[in-house]
Design an enzyme around this catalytic site. Structure first.
Site, PDB file in Angstrom:
ATOM      1  N   GLY A   1       7.436   1.002   0.875  1.00  0.00           N
ATOM      2  CA  GLY A   1       7.224   0.600  -0.510  1.00  0.00           C
ATOM      3  C   GLY A   1       8.296   1.101  -1.454  1.00  0.00           C
ATOM      4  O   GLY A   1       8.729   0.368  -2.356  1.00  0.00           O
ATOM      5  N   SER A   2       8.750   2.342  -1.255  1.00  0.00           N
ATOM      6  CA  SER A   2       9.778   2.887  -2.151  1.00  0.00           C
ATOM      7  C   SER A   2      11.100   2.152  -2.002  1.00  0.00           C
ATOM      8  O   SER A   2      11.747   1.789  -2.995  1.00  0.00           O
ATOM      9  CB  SER A   2       9.982   4.385  -1.858  1.00  0.00           C
ATOM     10  OG  SER A   2       8.823   5.120  -2.156  1.00  0.00           O
ATOM     11  N   SER A   3      11.517   1.926  -0.760  1.00  0.00           N
ATOM     12  CA  SER A   3      12.791   1.245  -0.577  1.00  0.00           C
ATOM     13  C   SER A   3      12.715  -0.210  -1.020  1.00  0.00           C
ATOM     14  O   SER A   3      13.714  -0.780  -1.459  1.00  0.00           O
ATOM     15  CB  SER A   3      13.256   1.345   0.878  1.00  0.00           C
ATOM     16  OG  SER A   3      12.344   0.731   1.748  1.00  0.00           O
ATOM     17  N   ALA A   4      11.524  -0.821  -0.937  1.00  0.00           N
ATOM     18  CA  ALA A   4      11.380  -2.190  -1.443  1.00  0.00           C
ATOM     19  C   ALA A   4      11.658  -2.251  -2.938  1.00  0.00           C
ATOM     20  O   ALA A   4      12.301  -3.190  -3.428  1.00  0.00           O
ATOM     21  CB  ALA A   4       9.977  -2.717  -1.144  1.00  0.00           C
TER      22      ALA A   4
ATOM     23  N   PRO B   1       0.829  -1.211   0.000  1.00  0.00           N
ATOM     24  CA  PRO B   1       0.000   0.000   0.000  1.00  0.00           C
ATOM     25  C   PRO B   1       0.862   1.259   0.000  1.00  0.00           C
ATOM     26  O   PRO B   1       1.873   1.332   0.703  1.00  0.00           O
ATOM     27  CB  PRO B   1      -0.808  -0.122   1.299  1.00  0.00           C
ATOM     28  CG  PRO B   1      -0.848  -1.585   1.582  1.00  0.00           C
ATOM     29  CD  PRO B   1       0.479  -2.123   1.111  1.00  0.00           C
ATOM     30  N   ARG B   2       0.470   2.235  -0.800  1.00  0.00           N
ATOM     31  CA  ARG B   2       1.284   3.432  -0.995  1.00  0.00           C
ATOM     32  C   ARG B   2       1.117   4.417   0.151  1.00  0.00           C
ATOM     33  O   ARG B   2       0.038   4.625   0.675  1.00  0.00           O
ATOM     34  CB  ARG B   2       0.906   4.129  -2.307  1.00  0.00           C
ATOM     35  CG  ARG B   2       1.217   3.313  -3.556  1.00  0.00           C
ATOM     36  CD  ARG B   2       0.859   4.079  -4.819  1.00  0.00           C
ATOM     37  NE  ARG B   2       1.630   5.309  -4.966  1.00  0.00           N
ATOM     38  CZ  ARG B   2       1.127   6.531  -4.826  1.00  0.00           C
ATOM     39  NH1 ARG B   2      -0.143   6.702  -4.518  1.00  0.00           N
ATOM     40  NH2 ARG B   2       1.897   7.586  -4.986  1.00  0.00           N
ATOM     41  N   GLN B   3       2.231   5.024   0.527  1.00  0.00           N
ATOM     42  CA  GLN B   3       2.275   6.149   1.454  1.00  0.00           C
ATOM     43  C   GLN B   3       1.592   5.860   2.787  1.00  0.00           C
ATOM     44  O   GLN B   3       0.932   6.723   3.355  1.00  0.00           O
ATOM     45  CB  GLN B   3       1.678   7.397   0.789  1.00  0.00           C
ATOM     46  CG  GLN B   3       2.475   7.851  -0.412  1.00  0.00           C
ATOM     47  CD  GLN B   3       1.924   9.103  -1.082  1.00  0.00           C
ATOM     48  OE1 GLN B   3       0.788   9.496  -0.831  1.00  0.00           O
ATOM     49  NE2 GLN B   3       2.713   9.708  -1.941  1.00  0.00           N
TER      50      GLN B   3
ATOM     51  N   ASP C   1      15.061   1.237   6.709  1.00  0.00           N
ATOM     52  CA  ASP C   1      14.266   0.495   5.730  1.00  0.00           C
ATOM     53  C   ASP C   1      15.160  -0.276   4.776  1.00  0.00           C
ATOM     54  O   ASP C   1      14.914  -1.446   4.462  1.00  0.00           O
ATOM     55  CB  ASP C   1      13.370   1.440   4.930  1.00  0.00           C
ATOM     56  CG  ASP C   1      12.340   2.131   5.798  1.00  0.00           C
ATOM     57  OD1 ASP C   1      12.227   1.758   6.979  1.00  0.00           O
ATOM     58  OD2 ASP C   1      11.655   3.041   5.305  1.00  0.00           O
TER      59      ASP C   1
END
Length: 330
Positions: free
Chosen positions: A113-116, A106-108, A158
């Site tokens: 999520g970004s680092s994944a 899920p975003r934000q 993260d």
């Protein structure tokens, strides 16, 4: 070369966050219910595709220009940033790649999520080109991609937890590399994750204001970060002693410390108070938008999860990752 696929799971911050960005310590784990997935295929020219029918295509010079000019958005920008921190190695490769991205994270909502996406991309390139980059070095590259290339304010935890996986205590009180201790995720008290299905704001936006106050040496911010950092080793002691009640008290302390210097939105606060009103310990899983909930008894999980669902929140009991082949020193 055949097609390659690489995944990276989401992250739960359990104790100490966000002191990792302020020379502190944190306890965190990865879980596999949500993940980013990056695929690479041989191609005639470089292309990046991230959730949209059309893909960016061009040569590497055009890619660097597009990245520096802000022409790439969201997932495509993250794919490009991962390539950019490996620029000399990328430019040595004779063959172009078509990179595509899918993510169920899920975003934000503070689940990394970004680092994944960055870790999955760097791990894939590491495998494809046989670079033999160690996991902590992959984490450092991902951190550079986010902070230096994309200009996003972010702490290092993260990238470290997602590069290594599992349940880790991470100490960032000294220069890189961090001190990392692997722990048994089965020692954790019963827990579940709840999140807001309506995206919030970027974690970088959340951190910007506090970072400025930290850099200016504001006493209150410095004291709160020091107190947050103390929670991680205290939590490890609780796990080793099997003291779930004490661990839950630390969880509540974590949120209260955070709320003393950060502005908490009404929606985020309602997620915390919902669990607390039913006797659970609750804190943010990241920077807001999702919470990790520790009920007093494992038998309380189904009933409490129902309360969150009825309030309109997503909810699940996470499958904690048990990594293989990524040993760290204790």
């Amino acid at each position: 070369m055949q097609s390659l696929l690489q995944t990276c799971p989401a992250r739960l911050g359990l104790l100490g966050n966000p002191s990792d960005g302020y020379e502190g310590q944190v306890l965190a784990c990865t879980f596999t219910d949500f993940q980013a997935e990056v695929c690479a295929q041989p191609a005639e020219q470089w292309s990046l595709q991230a959730g949209r029918p059309e893909a960016w295509k061009g040569d590497l010079r055009a890619l660097w220009r597009a990245l520096e000019g802000g022409q790439l958005r969201e997932g495509a920008a993250l794919l490009a940033a991962a390539l950019r921190v490996l620029k000399p190695l990328v430019e040595q490769q004779a063959a172009s790649l078509a990179l595509s991205l899918q993510s169920s994270i899920p975003r934000q909502v503070g689940l990394s999520g970004s680092s994944a996406i960055l870790i999955a991309t760097l791990d894939l390139l590491n495998r494809n080109w046989r670079l033999e980059i160690e996991p902590l070095d992959v984490a450092a590259l991902a951190w550079r991609a986010e902070t230096e290339v994309l200009g996003i304010a972010a702490g290092p935890q993260d990238r470290v937890i997602q590069a290594l996986g599992g349940l880790l205590r991470m100490d960032f009180s000294r220069p890189w590399p961090p001190r990392v201790e692997r722990l048994d995720p089965f020692q954790l008290p019963a827990l579940f994750l709840a999140w807001d299905p309506n995206p919030g704001q970027s974690s970088g936006v959340v951190h910007d204001r506090i970072r400025q106050r930290w850099q200016q040496g504001e006493p209150k911010v410095r004291a709160v970060m020091a107190s947050l950092a103390e929670l991680a080793p205290a939590g490890v002691d609780c796990l080793r002693q099997g003291d779930d009640a004490a661990f839950r008290r630390l969880v509540d302390r974590n949120f209260d410390l955070r709320a003393s210097i950060w502005t908490i939105s009404d929606r985020d606060r309602s997620m915390v108070e919902l669990g607390r009103n039913h006797g659970a310990a609750v804190k943010f899983a990241g920077s807001g938008g999702a919470v990790v909930v520790f009920p007093q008894r494992e038998d309380d999980l189904p009933r409490l999860m129902d309360h969150y669902r009825q309030a309109g929140f997503g909810c699940l009991r996470p499958r904690l990752e048990i990594p293989k082949g990524k040993e760290v020193e204790s």
